[in-house]
Scaffold this motif. Structure first.
Motif, PDB file in Angstrom:
ATOM      1  N   ARG A 192      35.566  37.790  28.230  1.00  0.00           N
ATOM      2  CA  ARG A 192      36.144  37.332  26.968  1.00  0.00           C
ATOM      3  C   ARG A 192      36.024  35.818  26.853  1.00  0.00           C
ATOM      4  N   LEU A 193      36.549  35.088  27.853  1.00  0.00           N
ATOM      5  CA  LEU A 193      36.480  33.634  27.891  1.00  0.00           C
ATOM      6  C   LEU A 193      36.417  33.203  29.344  1.00  0.00           C
ATOM      7  N   ASP A 194      35.676  32.141  29.613  1.00  0.00           N
ATOM      8  CA  ASP A 194      35.710  31.573  30.951  1.00  0.00           C
ATOM      9  C   ASP A 194      37.086  30.958  31.201  1.00  0.00           C
ATOM     10  N   LYS A 195      37.578  31.078  32.422  1.00  0.00           N
ATOM     11  CA  LYS A 195      38.849  30.461  32.779  1.00  0.00           C
ATOM     12  C   LYS A 195      38.680  28.943  32.852  1.00  0.00           C
ATOM     13  N   PRO A 196      39.732  28.182  32.572  1.00  0.00           N
ATOM     14  CA  PRO A 196      39.678  26.732  32.785  1.00  0.00           C
ATOM     15  C   PRO A 196      39.356  26.410  34.246  1.00  0.00           C
ATOM     16  N   THR A 197      38.700  25.298  34.465  1.00  0.00           N
ATOM     17  CA  THR A 197      38.320  24.884  35.824  1.00  0.00           C
ATOM     18  C   THR A 197      39.020  23.583  36.199  1.00  0.00           C
ATOM     19  N   GLY A 198      38.991  23.293  37.501  1.00  0.00           N
ATOM     20  CA  GLY A 198      39.550  22.036  37.993  1.00  0.00           C
ATOM     21  C   GLY A 198      41.059  21.959  37.954  1.00  0.00           C
ATOM     22  N   PHE A 199      41.731  23.113  37.911  1.00  0.00           N
ATOM     23  CA  PHE A 199      43.193  23.137  37.835  1.00  0.00           C
ATOM     24  C   PHE A 199      43.772  22.647  39.161  1.00  0.00           C
ATOM     25  N   ALA A 200      44.565  21.559  39.122  1.00  0.00           N
ATOM     26  CA  ALA A 200      45.079  20.945  40.353  1.00  0.00           C
ATOM     27  C   ALA A 200      46.478  20.409  40.115  1.00  0.00           C
ATOM     28  N   ALA A 201      47.212  20.217  41.219  1.00  0.00           N
ATOM     29  CA  ALA A 201      48.599  19.747  41.136  1.00  0.00           C
ATOM     30  C   ALA A 201      48.836  18.622  42.129  1.00  0.00           C
ATOM     31  N   THR A 202      49.608  17.618  41.712  1.00  0.00           N
ATOM     32  CA  THR A 202      50.143  16.598  42.611  1.00  0.00           C
ATOM     33  C   THR A 202      51.656  16.569  42.411  1.00  0.00           C
ATOM     34  N   THR A 203      52.388  16.272  43.471  1.00  0.00           N
ATOM     35  CA  THR A 203      53.837  16.372  43.425  1.00  0.00           C
ATOM     36  C   THR A 203      54.510  15.059  43.766  1.00  0.00           C
TER      37      THR A 203
ATOM     38  N   LEU B  95      47.062  28.588  34.233  1.00  0.00           N
ATOM     39  CA  LEU B  95      46.602  27.935  33.010  1.00  0.00           C
ATOM     40  C   LEU B  95      45.680  28.887  32.266  1.00  0.00           C
ATOM     41  N   SER B  96      45.849  28.968  30.951  1.00  0.00           N
ATOM     42  CA  SER B  96      44.953  29.772  30.122  1.00  0.00           C
ATOM     43  C   SER B  96      44.512  28.944  28.918  1.00  0.00           C
ATOM     44  N   VAL B  97      43.368  29.283  28.356  1.00  0.00           N
ATOM     45  CA  VAL B  97      42.820  28.568  27.213  1.00  0.00           C
ATOM     46  C   VAL B  97      42.800  29.492  26.008  1.00  0.00           C
ATOM     47  N   VAL B  98      43.006  28.922  24.829  1.00  0.00           N
ATOM     48  CA  VAL B  98      42.905  29.646  23.568  1.00  0.00           C
ATOM     49  C   VAL B  98      41.727  29.090  22.789  1.00  0.00           C
ATOM     50  N   LEU B  99      40.835  29.976  22.380  1.00  0.00           N
ATOM     51  CA  LEU B  99      39.627  29.584  21.655  1.00  0.00           C
ATOM     52  C   LEU B  99      39.480  30.503  20.450  1.00  0.00           C
ATOM     53  N   ASP B 100      39.490  29.913  19.263  1.00  0.00           N
ATOM     54  CA  ASP B 100      39.394  30.695  18.021  1.00  0.00           C
ATOM     55  C   ASP B 100      40.461  31.792  17.962  1.00  0.00           C
TER      56      ASP B 100
END
Length: 273
Positions: A33-44, A102-107
């Motif tokens: 359906r859609l490619d997942k977002p990439t580069g998802f990272a966290a700093t605390t 994380l998810s993306v919305v496209l159209d």
């Protein structure tokens, strides 16, 4: 045979069209359906998690999801399609593990979420490394360093002083505003607490977090007494995180502040955020 094929062809076309209408092209032809977002990272840091991700072409918006423990994910933020950052400070507790997606919305179509990204907020020490020289105890006043806060306000939760051999006394650690010379936060540090390893910082939490303003200069100081506990000379050097820059060594006596601007030489002290 030919007549049968001719008769079946419209029926096959009708079946395919029906499938396309009912379940969509992606399912019929095996497309994502859609490619997942990439580069998802966290700093605390203390009670805070900063989330970042890569830009996504033509994204309409992003949804940020969070869960704690074995609970369900909850949508905690909606970001515009041009954003690649979210600062989560909503009810976070230090030393607690959270999981983000994380998810993306496209159209108007929301894609699949990313895999769980774990993050555990905890205070971060400003001083990353230090090089200490000799210790002394021939001064009554306060010693420490000046810092210039970088491009974002800094929430300080803890102040620290390095343990020197034989320390047994209590010291006042404080933050002073350079312009007004007002004490904006202070706490008492008992050097009899652990850890008591020579050269290691001992920390005391502030009664409440204090916010240092971006771009302003502050003094971080520890009180000392001649003939009392030893403290490290101002030819010590430190490396730090990027939240502020070290301006040099500071000492205060009878309300007068004096500075050695030969950074990164300092009387070593620390803060956590």
């Amino acid at each position: 045979m030919i007549d049968s094929f001719v008769l079946l062809t419209p029926i096959l076309i009708l079946v395919v069209v029906s499938l396309l209408v009912f379940v969509g092209c992606d399912v019929v032809f095996g497309l994502d359906r859609l490619d997942k977002p990439t580069g998802f990272a966290a700093t605390t840091r203390s009670q805070r998690v900063d989330l970042t991700w890569n830009p996504y072409p033509n994204a309409e918006k992003f949804y940020v999801w969070r869960r704690e423990g074995q609970g369900d994910h909850e949508k905690i933020a909606t970001k515009s399609g041009s954003e690649t950052f979210h600062k989560d400070t909503d009810g976070l507790v230090n030393d607690t593990e959270y999981f983000y997606q994380l998810s993306v919305v496209l159209d108007g179509d929301e894609g699949d979420r990313t895999a769980d990204l774990p993050a555990t907020p905890n205070p971060v020490s400003f001083v990353k490394t230090k090089t200490l020289t000799t210790a002394r105890n021939d001064f009554t006043g306060s010693v420490g360093m000046s810092i210039v806060v970088a491009g974002e306000d800094l929430d300080v939760v803890t102040l620290g002083r390095p343990y020197a051999l034989g320390n047994v006394q209590t010291h006042t650690l404080k933050i002073v505003d350079e312009l007004s010379k007002a004490v904006i936060a202070s706490v008492m540090l008992d050097t009899m607490q652990l850890p008591r390893s020579v050269g290691d910082f001992q920390y005391a939490p502030l009664p409440a977090p204090v916010t240092l303003t971006a771009g302003r200069t502050y003094y971080i100081l520890s009180s000392e007494v001649s003939g009392g506990d030893q403290f490290y000379r101002h030819d010590a050097t430190v490396t730090t995180t990027e939240v502020a820059a070290v301006g040099g060594a500071i000492f205060e006596q009878a309300g007068t502040f004096m500075q050695d601007e030969t950074a990164p030489r300092v009387y070593p002290v620390d803060l956590q955020y």
